[in-house]
Motif scaffolding. Structure first.
Motif, short mmCIF file in Angstrom:
data_model
loop_
_atom_site.label_atom_id
_atom_site.label_comp_id
_atom_site.label_asym_id
_atom_site.label_seq_id
_atom_site.Cartn_x
_atom_site.Cartn_y
_atom_site.Cartn_z
N MET A 72 160.46 12.03 108.47
CA MET A 72 159.37 11.35 108.24
C MET A 72 160.26 10.18 107.08
O MET A 72 160.46 11.60 105.83
CB MET A 72 158.26 12.30 108.15
N ALA A 73 158.97 9.44 107.34
CA ALA A 73 159.84 8.72 105.71
C ALA A 73 159.05 8.85 104.68
O ALA A 73 157.85 9.56 105.06
CB ALA A 73 159.61 6.93 106.36
N LYS A 74 159.41 9.01 103.45
CA LYS A 74 158.82 9.03 101.81
C LYS A 74 158.66 7.72 101.33
O LYS A 74 159.12 6.94 101.50
CB LYS A 74 159.79 10.11 101.15
N VAL A 75 157.80 7.29 101.13
CA VAL A 75 157.22 6.49 99.82
C VAL A 75 157.29 7.18 98.33
O VAL A 75 156.38 7.30 98.11
CB VAL A 75 155.77 5.61 100.28
N SER A 76 157.51 6.69 97.94
CA SER A 76 157.76 6.67 96.21
C SER A 76 156.41 5.34 95.44
O SER A 76 156.59 4.77 95.70
CB SER A 76 159.08 6.69 95.70
N ILE A 77 155.74 5.91 94.79
CA ILE A 77 155.55 5.23 94.47
C ILE A 77 154.70 5.54 92.85
O ILE A 77 154.50 7.33 92.52
CB ILE A 77 153.63 4.69 94.64
N SER A 78 153.90 4.32 92.11
CA SER A 78 153.47 4.76 90.19
C SER A 78 152.28 5.11 90.17
O SER A 78 151.38 4.26 91.09
CB SER A 78 154.62 3.44 88.90
N LEU A 79 151.60 5.73 89.55
CA LEU A 79 150.11 6.39 89.73
C LEU A 79 149.97 6.33 88.62
O LEU A 79 151.07 6.85 87.04
CB LEU A 79 149.62 7.21 90.99
N ASP A 80 148.75 5.96 87.72
CA ASP A 80 148.52 6.31 86.44
C ASP A 80 147.68 7.53 86.83
O ASP A 80 147.40 8.78 87.36
CB ASP A 80 146.34 5.82 86.50
N ALA A 81 149.15 8.61 85.36
CA ALA A 81 148.90 10.16 85.09
C ALA A 81 147.23 10.53 85.35
O ALA A 81 146.59 11.64 86.17
CB ALA A 81 149.67 10.68 84.34
N GLU A 82 146.49 10.04 84.64
CA GLU A 82 145.14 10.25 84.32
C GLU A 82 144.48 11.08 85.94
O GLU A 82 143.15 11.62 86.21
CB GLU A 82 144.11 9.60 83.57
N LEU A 83 144.50 9.87 86.52
CA LEU A 83 143.68 9.81 88.32
C LEU A 83 144.17 11.38 89.00
O LEU A 83 143.80 11.47 89.60
CB LEU A 83 143.78 8.27 88.69
N VAL A 84 146.08 10.86 88.74
CA VAL A 84 146.54 11.94 90.05
C VAL A 84 146.01 13.78 89.16
O VAL A 84 145.92 14.39 89.85
CB VAL A 84 148.16 12.14 89.31
N VAL A 85 145.97 13.71 87.58
CA VAL A 85 145.37 14.52 87.34
C VAL A 85 144.15 14.82 87.58
O VAL A 85 143.24 15.93 87.75
CB VAL A 85 145.70 14.78 85.94
#
Length: 66
Positions: A1-14
């Protein structure tokens, strides 16, 4: 499966991690995306049934008016 790397706001992820009780940022983001897709499929199913019912009503011969 292909993977995608993205940047997200850390507060959203937490926040997702806390709300979902998931310990891994990767797993938390995947859970959100999977939930979004599942909701889309459920919505498509509901609207498809409604559209089909409306088409059946429109297809029935109508009594003459006047």
């Amino acid at each position: 499966m292909a993977k995608v790397s993205i940047s997200l706001d850390a507060e959203l992820v937490v926040e997702v991690m806390v709300l979902a009780g998931i310990g891994s940022p990767q797993d938390a983001v995947e859970a959100v995306v999977r939930d979004y897709i599942a909701r889309g499929h459920r919505t498509e199913t509901r609207t498809e049934l409604k559209d089909r019912n409306l088409r059946e009503v429109d297809a029935k011969p109508q009594e003459p008016q006047g």
